[in-house]
Design a protein around this motif. Structure first.
Motif, PDB file in Angstrom:
ATOM      1  N   TRP A 385      30.797  -2.224  34.580  1.00 27.17           N
ATOM      2  CA  TRP A 385      31.949  -1.477  34.073  1.00 27.17           C
ATOM      3  C   TRP A 385      31.530  -0.474  32.992  1.00 27.17           C
ATOM      4  CZ3 TRP A 385      36.253  -1.861  36.783  1.00 27.17           C
ATOM      5  CH2 TRP A 385      36.489  -3.024  37.510  1.00 27.17           C
ATOM      6  N   MET A 386      30.503  -0.815  32.248  1.00 24.96           N
ATOM      7  CA  MET A 386      29.996   0.089  31.212  1.00 24.96           C
ATOM      8  C   MET A 386      28.976   1.078  31.770  1.00 24.96           C
ATOM      9  SD  MET A 386      29.624  -2.779  28.192  1.00 24.96           S
ATOM     10  CE  MET A 386      29.143  -1.642  26.908  1.00 24.96           C
ATOM     11  N   LEU A 387      28.227   0.657  32.787  1.00 25.60           N
ATOM     12  CA  LEU A 387      27.224   1.556  33.355  1.00 25.60           C
ATOM     13  C   LEU A 387      27.852   2.675  34.185  1.00 25.60           C
ATOM     14  CD1 LEU A 387      24.472  -0.984  34.484  1.00 25.60           C
ATOM     15  CD2 LEU A 387      24.393   0.589  32.541  1.00 25.60           C
ATOM     16  N   LEU A 388      28.993   2.382  34.846  1.00 27.45           N
ATOM     17  CA  LEU A 388      29.610   3.394  35.709  1.00 27.45           C
ATOM     18  C   LEU A 388      30.017   4.651  34.943  1.00 27.45           C
ATOM     19  CD1 LEU A 388      30.735   4.318  38.427  1.00 27.45           C
ATOM     20  CD2 LEU A 388      32.835   3.042  37.912  1.00 27.45           C
ATOM     21  N   PRO A 389      30.761   4.564  33.826  1.00 28.45           N
ATOM     22  CA  PRO A 389      31.083   5.800  33.089  1.00 28.45           C
ATOM     23  C   PRO A 389      29.847   6.524  32.577  1.00 28.45           C
ATOM     24  CG  PRO A 389      32.521   4.008  32.408  1.00 28.45           C
ATOM     25  CD  PRO A 389      31.441   3.402  33.244  1.00 28.45           C
ATOM     26  N   MET A 390      28.821   5.769  32.145  1.00 26.02           N
ATOM     27  CA  MET A 390      27.595   6.422  31.693  1.00 26.02           C
ATOM     28  C   MET A 390      26.943   7.200  32.830  1.00 26.02           C
ATOM     29  SD  MET A 390      25.621   3.958  28.980  1.00 26.02           S
ATOM     30  CE  MET A 390      25.769   2.376  29.800  1.00 26.02           C
TER      31      MET A 390
END
Length: 449
Positions: A385-390
């Motif tokens: 969930w945090m890697l996708l926006p990055m």
């Protein structure tokens, strides 16, 4: 869209709190409230609607900043932000009161009609009131003290939202009211350039010695709004001088930097948030060697760092190249103006060097070498969930850098509006300047317009 990516990131960042159900629903409601309030700010043509959206955004952002309200440092940072934003609101209300008194209407079009027809002391006072108000909102120096504190205290996705959207509202409002004036006085352009250049320089210098990564990124925002403000000031000079080249290059460079900054600064804050979740600290003196266990986060931070340093082929280079083109387009100007703008160009180069130094230091200390604090917990990569926006922000940084004409197309409607303002001169000259810029940017990318 930035708000949506922030909400996705929050799903992963707030995961440790899901078991306690600590105000998760309220937090997401406030994120939506911020997005709704900016619809009022960006789309409203009524002054009261504009002020309503402005205040709702301020209060919602304050509540987001103090998410960890049990921490005294967080409460102080939130109080500092709340006071600063309402001081700015008082200056904005004062300007609106003056405009309403003379225009006898609340719509912004009537405000613009009065501003264009009545140059003089009262219009100058309105400009200065708006400059202070929007300077506080955008965290220009010396009105920047709330920003690094708020960024250090807020959750990472809130910091990204503040940097990419909330304090950009100050730049948007400044441009909108400047264009309502039609043809500003020459001193207004110089005032804005000096104000912005000082912000860029001081913000860059503050980034060098910061231990707290999020505070460093906060001061960097002061630097970058100053860079964007330089472009807006150049556009104002172009309007006052009837110079279509300066109008096109100045406003395009400033607004393009606002767009690009939203991409790479959110990227950096998301990476900082991932580092915090993995290690429970963003103190650079305690970190080290994170690239071994957090390769995706390290790559995301590196991409954002090279973009913020204006290195090709990343998007920060395209907007700063446009600003350099504006600063050194010195034909048909007095000698003093040429020297001053070239001096601003030299200062911008110095700021870029300091920014590159700061981000290189942050990356090297945090991700390379070995851990400095043996008490830190075992490190592992953050969730998807945090890697996708990055990943999406990294893609945007690369696409806007490799295809810079795409950024110009996204701003085309705004650029056309600037070229149609009173004082824009011969439209053919403005169109020629835009065509030359597009051609130049196509050469530094892989695809033309």
């Amino acid at each position: 869209r930035l708000g949506e990516l922030g909400a996705i990131y929050a799903r992963g960042y707030l995961q440790p709190y899901f078991s306690t159900r600590r105000h998760i629903g309220v937090h997401y409601a406030l994120l939506n409230m911020v997005s709704l309030s900016f619809v009022l700010v960006y789309a409203g043509d009524h002054a009261l609607l504009f002020l309503l959206g402005w205040e709702i955004a301020a209060l919602s952002a304050w509540l987001l900043v103090i998410w960890d309200y049990t921490n005294q440092r967080v409460r102080f940072a939130g109080f500092n932000y709340l006071v600063s934003t309402h001081v700015g609101l008082m200056f904005l209300v004062a300007a609106v009161m003056i405009l309403y008194t003379h225009a006898a209407a609340w719509d912004l079009v009537s405000f613009g009609a009065w501003l264009q027809q009545h140059p003089g002391a009262e219009r100058n006072a309105v400009f200065l009131l708006l400059l202070i108000s929007f300077g506080l909102k955008s965290a220009f120096f010396p009105f920047h003290s709330w920003l690094p504190r708020a960024h250090a205290a807020a959750p990472a996705h809130v910091s990204a939202l503040m940097s990419g959207v909330i304090h950009k509202a100050g730049l948007y409002a400044l441009v909108r009211f400047l264009w309502l004036m039609g043809r500003p006085d020459e001193w207004m352009g110089w005032c804005l350039i000096a104000f912005s250049a000082c912000s860029a320089l001081v913000g860059a210098l503050y980034t060098v010695g910061q231990r707290d990564l999020k505070r460093m990124l906060g001061y960097s925002s002061t630097e970058n709004v100053g860079i964007a403000g330089i472009g807006i000031g150049i556009g104002c000079l172009g309007l006052s001088w009837n110079n279509p080249v300066l109008i096109t290059l100045g406003f395009t460079g400033g607004l393009l930097h606002v767009l690009n900054h939203a991409f790479f600064k959110c990227q950096l804050f998301y990476a900082a948030g991932a580092m915090y979740q993995a290690t429970h600290t963003v103190d650079l003196e305690r970190l080290g060697g994170l690239a071994r266990w957090m390769r995706w986060t390290a790559g995301a931070f590196l991409v954002g760092g090279m973009a913020i340093s204006a290195l090709p082929p990343f998007n920060g280079f395209a907007s700063e190249f446009t600003l350099y083109s504006a600063l050194f387009s010195v034909q048909d100007m007095p000698l003093g103006a040429r020297v001053a703008l070239c001096g601003v160009g030299a200062l911008l180069a110095f700021v870029g060097a300091i920014s590159a130094l700061s981000i290189t230091r942050a990356f090297g200390v945090a991700f390379l070498g070995t851990p400095r604090d043996p008490e830190l917990p075992a490190v592992r990569e953050v969730n998807r969930w945090m890697l996708l926006p990055m990943g999406l922000h990294a893609a945007g940084v690369l696409v806007l850098g490799l295809v810079p004409a795409l950024g110009l197309q996204m701003l085309q409607g705004t650029i056309d509006l600037a070229q149609s303002l009173p004082g824009a001169g011969v439209s053919a000259g403005a169109q020629a300047a835009a065509a030359d810029l597009t051609q130049a940017l196509s050469r530094i990318g892989i695809v033309g317009a």
